[in-house]
Design an enzyme around this catalytic site. Sequence first.
Site: not given
Lengths: 392, 147
Positions: B34, B103
Amino acid sequence: MDKVYYLDNNATTKTDPEVVKAMLPYFSDNYFNPSGVYSAAQDARKDVENARATAAKFLNADPKEIIFTSGGTESDNMAVKGAAYANTDKGRHIITTKIEHHAIINTCKYLEKHGWEVTYLPVDKYGIVDMEELKKAIRKDTVLISVMFANNEIGTIQPIEEIGKIARENNVYFHTDAVQAAGKVKLDVKKLNVDMMSLSAHKFHGPKGVGIFYLKKGVRIHSLSQGGHHENNRRAGTENVPGIIGMAKACEIASAHLDDAPDMARIKALRDRLEKGIIEKIPEVIVNGHPDKRMDNTSNVSIRYIEGEGMLIHMDFEGICASSGSACTSGSLDPSHVLLAIGLDHGTAHGSIRFSLSKYTTDEDVNKVLEVLPPAVVKLRSMSPFWKEKNK
Amino acid sequence: MKYSDKVMERFKNTKNMGRIENADGIGKVGNAKCGDVMWIYIKVENDIITECKFETFGCVAAIATSSLATDLVIGKTMKEALEITNKNIVEMLDGLPPEKLHCSVLAEDGIKRAIEDYNRRKQGLSPLPEKEEDDHEHEHDHDNEKV
Ligand SMILES: Cc1ncc(COP(=O)(O)O)c(C=O)c1O
């Protein structure tokens, strides 16, 4: 705006000032609808038809075979959906490749949801379609083969003439998305054996939002939108006159440019210098695309062990415009389907960046990248766990 | 620019990047597939995190969130450090684009895992293995549009 070093010409190009100049009167004095009966409108009609003749000449086609559209995406939709809908009596099978632009891939996906079958041909590590695979994929119910001329991300050029020949022999319509090739290589629809072709003006220094759809005489397609009788009943809607005029000018300029070998050679030399410089200054770099069957203006490199967005932003701090195959720059989490199709692993694909040059690219642009990118890579690698692991 | 000034500032002048060779705890999170992998290192003295560094493979948001997270835990006790959430991180960065919120989750996870690893080591257990993030935790509904 601060100075920019523009190396993203596969995304769009600077409109040539000559093109802008040609367009301007059509926003002010010559605003007439070409469908009108009065002479002012008929003058506009004449200008549009002259533009059509210019576009036809650009492709070695007949003016009747030129349909003006809103750009590459619309032309691609017209080819795929248009041919699909018009030929259901023959079948519902389409052949394309894994590396097409989304204008083709997503149109094919749409058709898959509505009863068509699509074969997505694989490509080799350079991004080239295998002719044997193509031949094997052709069936009795195949109505269309669509293979792009040059890939927008890695620049790889397909053997279009050969594919066209195979399509003809098998009596299947052949479309090519030549959006990235137009203005950079000579396009001759007759020599290439194509039935349909897509072009977009903004990729060769023309205006945005206008394109060409070449439709060979006798090829059956349905039109996508219903309305007036414009474009020979193929594409309803009042013509984008300034856009069409600008695009014709861009075709003229591009023709001269294509005939000027030193001009083309200059772009390739700059691209090669950029690529060589990157490889010399940065270790662990992979060059993507075919070594020579590749657009002279495109360089796609994978800078291993780091991710593309960081590099792009570091370059952006210094005014450099480039693009990346990383997911992060697109809003998706998967990296580019093209880079995966040529066999890159996800990590390497995430670290890919594309530089694309044009006639406006200068030595200064290339120097700037070679000055800014290497230290940015050093910094990003210094914080990459993979880089450390690799150098253990 | 899709990122806030604070994110850009963090990315430009990145603090605490790199490895701590003799770390007391390491938190490895993320998934290269990813595009985001974070390794967080901590040094601990008397229950206080005295040093914290990161190594990140990932986008601008991944680098900015990991750098900020490491900054936030330095000087904190274990308990205080565990209270830091991804929401705190996002707020301190003046927000993140929606597709980048993961994130900040990764950064929070990284810190938590480094502390967990430290606790295990203290009890004489083996270090924590790398946590492979499940692909499905992300939304895959955006298409990767390229021009
Ligand atoms: C290969 C290719 N096809 C189609 C398109 C779409 O063209 P447009 O932007 O004119 O819709 C692009 C560029 O965006 C392209 O690179």
